[in-house]
Design a protein around this motif. Sequence first.
Motif, PDB file in Angstrom:
ATOM      1  N   VAL A 241      13.237   0.892  -1.410  1.00  0.00           N
ATOM      2  CA  VAL A 241      13.512   0.356  -0.068  1.00  0.00           C
ATOM      3  C   VAL A 241      12.333  -0.483   0.420  1.00  0.00           C
ATOM      4  O   VAL A 241      12.505  -1.582   0.967  1.00  0.00           O
ATOM      5  CB  VAL A 241      13.822   1.513   0.911  1.00  0.00           C
ATOM      6  N   ILE A 242      11.133   0.024   0.223  1.00  0.00           N
ATOM      7  CA  ILE A 242       9.927  -0.698   0.655  1.00  0.00           C
ATOM      8  C   ILE A 242       9.777  -2.010  -0.125  1.00  0.00           C
ATOM      9  O   ILE A 242       9.461  -3.057   0.447  1.00  0.00           O
ATOM     10  CB  ILE A 242       8.679   0.195   0.495  1.00  0.00           C
ATOM     11  N   LEU A 243      10.030  -1.967  -1.411  1.00  0.00           N
ATOM     12  CA  LEU A 243       9.903  -3.185  -2.220  1.00  0.00           C
ATOM     13  C   LEU A 243      10.999  -4.195  -1.867  1.00  0.00           C
ATOM     14  O   LEU A 243      10.765  -5.407  -1.897  1.00  0.00           O
ATOM     15  CB  LEU A 243       9.942  -2.843  -3.705  1.00  0.00           C
ATOM     16  N   GLU A 244      12.207  -3.732  -1.506  1.00  0.00           N
ATOM     17  CA  GLU A 244      13.254  -4.647  -1.047  1.00  0.00           C
ATOM     18  C   GLU A 244      12.840  -5.307   0.278  1.00  0.00           C
ATOM     19  O   GLU A 244      13.082  -6.497   0.494  1.00  0.00           O
ATOM     20  CB  GLU A 244      14.583  -3.901  -0.879  1.00  0.00           C
TER      21      GLU A 244
ATOM     22  N   ALA B  98       0.835  -1.200   0.000  1.00  0.00           N
ATOM     23  CA  ALA B  98       0.000   0.000   0.000  1.00  0.00           C
ATOM     24  C   ALA B  98       0.871   1.252   0.000  1.00  0.00           C
ATOM     25  O   ALA B  98       0.584   2.229  -0.715  1.00  0.00           O
ATOM     26  CB  ALA B  98      -0.933  -0.018   1.205  1.00  0.00           C
ATOM     27  N   ILE B  99       1.943   1.217   0.788  1.00  0.00           N
ATOM     28  CA  ILE B  99       2.842   2.382   0.817  1.00  0.00           C
ATOM     29  C   ILE B  99       3.489   2.580  -0.550  1.00  0.00           C
ATOM     30  O   ILE B  99       3.569   3.711  -1.065  1.00  0.00           O
ATOM     31  CB  ILE B  99       3.909   2.214   1.919  1.00  0.00           C
TER      32      ILE B  99
ATOM     33  N   ALA C  17      13.613  10.985  -4.650  1.00  0.00           N
ATOM     34  CA  ALA C  17      13.536  10.561  -3.247  1.00  0.00           C
ATOM     35  C   ALA C  17      12.378   9.581  -3.067  1.00  0.00           C
ATOM     36  O   ALA C  17      12.492   8.573  -2.352  1.00  0.00           O
ATOM     37  CB  ALA C  17      13.365  11.762  -2.342  1.00  0.00           C
ATOM     38  N   ALA C  18      11.259   9.851  -3.725  1.00  0.00           N
ATOM     39  CA  ALA C  18      10.099   8.959  -3.635  1.00  0.00           C
ATOM     40  C   ALA C  18      10.416   7.614  -4.263  1.00  0.00           C
ATOM     41  O   ALA C  18      10.031   6.560  -3.744  1.00  0.00           O
ATOM     42  CB  ALA C  18       8.894   9.601  -4.304  1.00  0.00           C
ATOM     43  N   ILE C  19      11.115   7.645  -5.376  1.00  0.00           N
ATOM     44  CA  ILE C  19      11.491   6.384  -6.036  1.00  0.00           C
ATOM     45  C   ILE C  19      12.427   5.592  -5.127  1.00  0.00           C
ATOM     46  O   ILE C  19      12.321   4.370  -5.011  1.00  0.00           O
ATOM     47  CB  ILE C  19      12.126   6.668  -7.410  1.00  0.00           C
TER      48      ILE C  19
END
Length: 193
Positions: free
Chosen positions: A175-178, A147-148, A168-170
Amino acid sequence: KKSFSDTLIHVPSEHGQELVRLMTSGFKHEGRRYRLQVFASTLEEDDLLEDLLWALVGLYLLVLVTIVVVHRLVLRKVWRPFHGILAQLKGFRLGTGGGFAEVPTTVHEFKELNAAARGLVGHANEAYAQQRAFTENAAHELQTPLAIAINKLELLAEVGADEGQPMAAIGEVIVILERLTRLNRYLLLLARI
């Protein structure tokens, strides 16, 4: 003179004529002569054997019926705890929360079987509850980063002007996907275990 002969004689106790062995003898008593005849039935042996055979057959059948009845009654009572444990195991369904009731018995082996079955069912229920809780937690943990990441990507799509903010968003999405990838790897490892 003493003499022996085989002859037919009417025997009232047998209601007919019987083949007998007859001993005829004479003796003198107080000046008078007497003839003595003693007989023994030769057919009594055959009758005795026939009666003995029927008695043995009757006794054998009585013993056989007694063994079957005792076997059925006693073994049914002795095996009742085993069949109770077996019925509970057949009716056990994982995830229903049903426990395993104690089956009363005096046989030591059935007590051990009951304890082992109770332990197995308890362990299976506990493992199932842990696995279910883990799966629910893992699903929640996977949903949050997804969701994030989706939110960040939507935000990135909306912001098109500034070059520094999208980068920065990418980076945050990566990081979230890792984190999501590591979590997925751990889930696969736990599922294998």
